[in-house]
Design an enzyme around this catalytic site. Structure first.
Site, PDB file in Angstrom:
ATOM      1  N   LYS A  59      -6.970  -2.753  -2.793  1.00 26.22           N
ATOM      2  CA  LYS A  59      -5.714  -1.656  -2.610  1.00 26.22           C
ATOM      3  C   LYS A  59      -5.231  -1.843  -1.605  1.00 26.22           C
ATOM      4  CE  LYS A  59      -6.715   2.861  -5.434  1.00 26.22           C
ATOM      5  NZ  LYS A  59      -5.776   2.798  -5.987  1.00 26.22           N
ATOM      6  N   SER A 118     -12.300  -4.865  -9.998  1.00 28.94           N
ATOM      7  CA  SER A 118     -10.695  -4.633  -8.747  1.00 28.94           C
ATOM      8  C   SER A 118     -11.471  -3.912  -7.362  1.00 28.94           C
ATOM      9  CB  SER A 118     -10.657  -3.069  -9.486  1.00 28.94           C
ATOM     10  OG  SER A 118     -11.415  -2.276  -9.927  1.00 28.94           O
ATOM     11  N   GLU A 123      -2.860   9.752   1.068  1.00 26.47           N
ATOM     12  CA  GLU A 123      -3.309  10.520  -0.147  1.00 26.47           C
ATOM     13  C   GLU A 123      -5.297   9.468  -1.070  1.00 26.47           C
ATOM     14  OE1 GLU A 123      -0.919   9.275  -1.635  1.00 26.47           O
ATOM     15  OE2 GLU A 123      -2.286   7.719  -3.070  1.00 26.47           O
TER      16      GLU A 123
END
Lengths: 410, 274
Positions: free
Chosen positions: A105, A392, A127
């Site tokens: 991220k 990930s 968010e």
């Protein structure tokens, strides 16, 4: 080193396939479906991004952060024991779990935060579902000295209390969202409402390749560092890439891995969360089971009822628990360029344990979906073929969830 | 002449400002909506804006979000709303009805079918909140083919060039969003809004409405100086929420809210008088 660095700075736009078009459409998907007040900030953002994306100074700054703050390049790790056990294709893991904050991220949040700074914004909003994007946003806000407000569904706050505390430690304000289903989609609505109200000083960092144009494009471009590194790392190993596998919620880690390979011959597999099973109504698999519709600013595949109301989704992993998917994935599905499969909660849990025990790597539950699918896939491939899984995120954040399911008290 | 055009012409001749009242269809039930619509008209409403409930109303504040949730709890669909309008039309053929909502429920029904049914039911115009003009071409032409006007929003940060482009698609009236924010917000700056309305008025050849954050008669009166219509929404929905199970109370409170607004809008203050 200098040479390779220069090359990476310059290959930001090498893709022939040419989506999105200038209006942010991916074929019939994507677009800008927002209320009028958001048109101006989106236009400003697009203009700024297009001005900066090829700008040497901006890229230098971005890559400085990638290398010194995020910890890039991340390793491409050959999973030798897993490969041996599966007895099929060679399995490589792209170790995004080793990024600062524990997931891919931050590749995106650092890029958007630098954009925000260049646009003179002082306040960041985001968010979050599982909390990973919220943590990554709070992190870069602290790094760049900006205020940060994170919107999070009340349900998710309960499920991910540790990440809530992390965000607070990083100086962010976490706002509980109590409307609708009290999960990620409602947090997104609330962030859009905040943005409409505070557009003058606020930059909205969207965490995935969804939302109104230009978000799907710029998030993809910031995440594409993943795939570009894989290309280079496989070249250095003198190996070709036969298959790529990544989990898909909104789809940012998958696009990040896939995009630089779009013009290649590598096969690509996106893995959605099948929850209790695709045949039940408890899953999060819009590409497998959804209909085309419009939500959160873009046209894509959605899970909705017969009246076009968005329905609640289910997945063991909060990060995949979203009724839509990035518009570029919708296009890649329709083009047949990517095959979208799925893994159930149970399969993901099994893979979670498998990777932990065989390789000593505890994957995030989101990532575990990709691993479950890839293990099946690898077993059917030839032994001289190579498969790259996007690892990930790491699974520390999920220990409570897994322990709870297995009746273990920590 | 369309029902909306006729309404604005009539009001102009009487020197009155148009009062547009919003409720969410099906809040708290479809039957209640019918009686509330009649109350709105009795309290001086000229045009009714009927919200089509959506699960993710991202441009709306908490008041209208909750109204959507109440309506959706009863599975209110587009077809239910068409029946509601049809029933209303049995008694009232001159109050224009604008459906206001989000794109997805319309897309799911299919644009052609939605437009055909809306027109048959007696709907006059559609306002799709999340459909900026860039994405609107095909949809607007389907609406037009079915005698439906397309209402578009203009925001404080919409520049003059954009307004021109929006006007290529807009008909009925243009809806100026008085503040950067969601419906029901409390940050309305009256002088700024008046200035902006004056700017826009000069470049617009259809009536200009103003809404978002207008809660009382004085604000309505002040803004009417530079607008042809005033939209009241969340203030009405708040009343419905407060007394959901008491129809009489809801009707009385709506009258108490709208009657004074109506009075203030009856003698339009012309520009320059204040």
């Amino acid at each position: 080193m200098k040479n390779s660095q220069k090359k990476r700075l310059n290959d930001f736009n090498l893709i022939k396939y040419g989506y999105p078009d200038k209006n942010g459409h991916y074929g019939k998907f994507g677009g800008t479906f927002v209320a009028e007040t958001l048109i101006e900030p989106l236009t400003d953002l697009r203009n700024m991004y297009y001005k900066l994306k090829d700008d040497t100074e901006f890229l230098k700054e971005l890559y400085f952060e990638y290398e010194n703050y995020v910890g890039r390049p991340t390793p491409l790790y050959f999973a030798e024991r897993l490969t041996k056990k599966i007895d099929g294709a060679n399995i490589f893991l792209k170790r995004e779990d080793l990024c600062h904050t524990g997931a891919h991220k931050v590749n995106n949040t650092i890029g958007q935060a630098i954009l925000a700074k260049k646009m003179g914004k002082t306040r960041i909003i985001a968010e979050t579902g599982a909390g990973q994007h919220g943590v990554a946003s709070a992190t870069v806000a602290a790094r760049l000295g900006m205020d940060c407000v994170v919107f999070m569904g009340e349900q998710d706050i309960y499920r991910q209390s540790q990440n809530v505390y992390r965000m607070k430690l990083l100086g962010a304000e976490v706002v509980p969202v109590t409307s609708g289903s009290k999960t990620l989609k409602d947090a997104l609505n609330e962030a859009l409402r905040d943005w409409v109200t505070n557009v003058d000083n606020t930059f909205y960092i969207i965490g995935t390749v969804a939302g109104p144009s230009p978000y799907p494009e710029l998030v993809r471009d910031f995440q594409a560092i993943i795939g570009r590194e894989v290309i280079q790392q496989m070249q250095e190993l003198d190996k070709k890439v036969d298959a790529l596998v990544a989990c898909v919620g909104g789809g940012s880690n998958a696009i990040g891995l896939f995009y630089p390979f779009i013009d290649s011959n590598a096969k690509m597999y996106g893995v959605e969360a099948a929850g209790n099973g695709l045949e039940t109504d408890k899953h999060s698999a819009p590409l497998n089971k959804g209909k085309i519709g419009v939500l959160h600013g873009n046209r894509t595949y959605l899970l909705e009822d017969e009246n076009g109301q968005i329905i609640e989704t289910h997945s063991i992993s909060a990060g995949l628990d979203y009724p839509g998917v990035g518009p570029e994935h919708a296009l890649l599905k329709d083009l047949g360029r990517v095959e979208y499969g799925s893994a159930t909660d149970r399969e993901a849990l099994e893979a979670f344990h498998e990777l932990s025990q065989v390789e000593g790597i505890i994957p995030a539950l989101e990532t575990s979906h990709a691993i479950a699918y890839a293990i099946k896939l690898a077993s059917k491939m030839k032994k001289n073929e190579n498969i790259v899984i996007n690892l990930s995120g790491r699974g520390d954040k999920d220990l409570n969830t897994v322990a709870r399911i297995e009746g273990i008290e920590i | 002449m369309t029902r909306i055009k006729k309404k604005f012409n009539d009001l102009k001749n009487l020197n009155k400002t148009c009062l547009i009242s919003y409720i969410t269809a099906g809040d708290p039930s479809i039957n209640d909506s019918l009686s509330i619509m009649n109350t709105l008209v009795e309290s001086g409403t000229d045009i009714i804006e009927l919200g089509v409930p959506f699960s993710d109303p991202m441009a709306d504040g908490p008041t209208i979000q909750r109204a959507c949730e109440r309506a959706l709890k009863q599975n209110v669909s587009c077809s239910d709303i068409f029946s509601l309008v049809e029933n209303f039309r049995k008694q009232n053929t001159d109050t224009p009805i604008v459906l206001m909502g989000y794109l997805n429920p319309i897309e799911r029904m299919g644009y052609d079918l939605f437009a055909k049914k809306a027109n048959e039911a007696g709907v006059d115009a559609i306002l799709v909140v999340d459909l900026p003009h860039e994405e609107a071409k095909d949809v607007v032409s389907i609406f037009k083919k079915n005698n439906l006007e397309s209402i578009f929003l203009v925001a404080p940060n919409t520049n003059a060039d954009r307004i021109k482009k929006i006007l290529e698609y807009a008909s009925g009236f243009l809806y100026y969003v008085s503040l950067k924010g969601v419906t029901g917000a409390s940050s309305l700056n009256i002088n700024k809004t008046l200035e902006k309305l004056e700017d826009i008025k000069n470049s617009v050849d259809i009536p200009l409405a103003v809404g978002f954050g207008i809660k009382d008669a004085n604000t309505a009166e002040l803004l009417s100086k530079n607008a042809d219509a005033i939209v009241i929404g969340s203030a009405i929905v708040n009343i419905i929420e407060k007394s959901q199970n008491d129809k009489v109370q809801v009707n009385n409170d709506i009258m108490d809210l709208l009657n004074p607004i109506r009075l203030k809008l009856n003698n339009k203050i012309s520009s320059g008088e204040i």
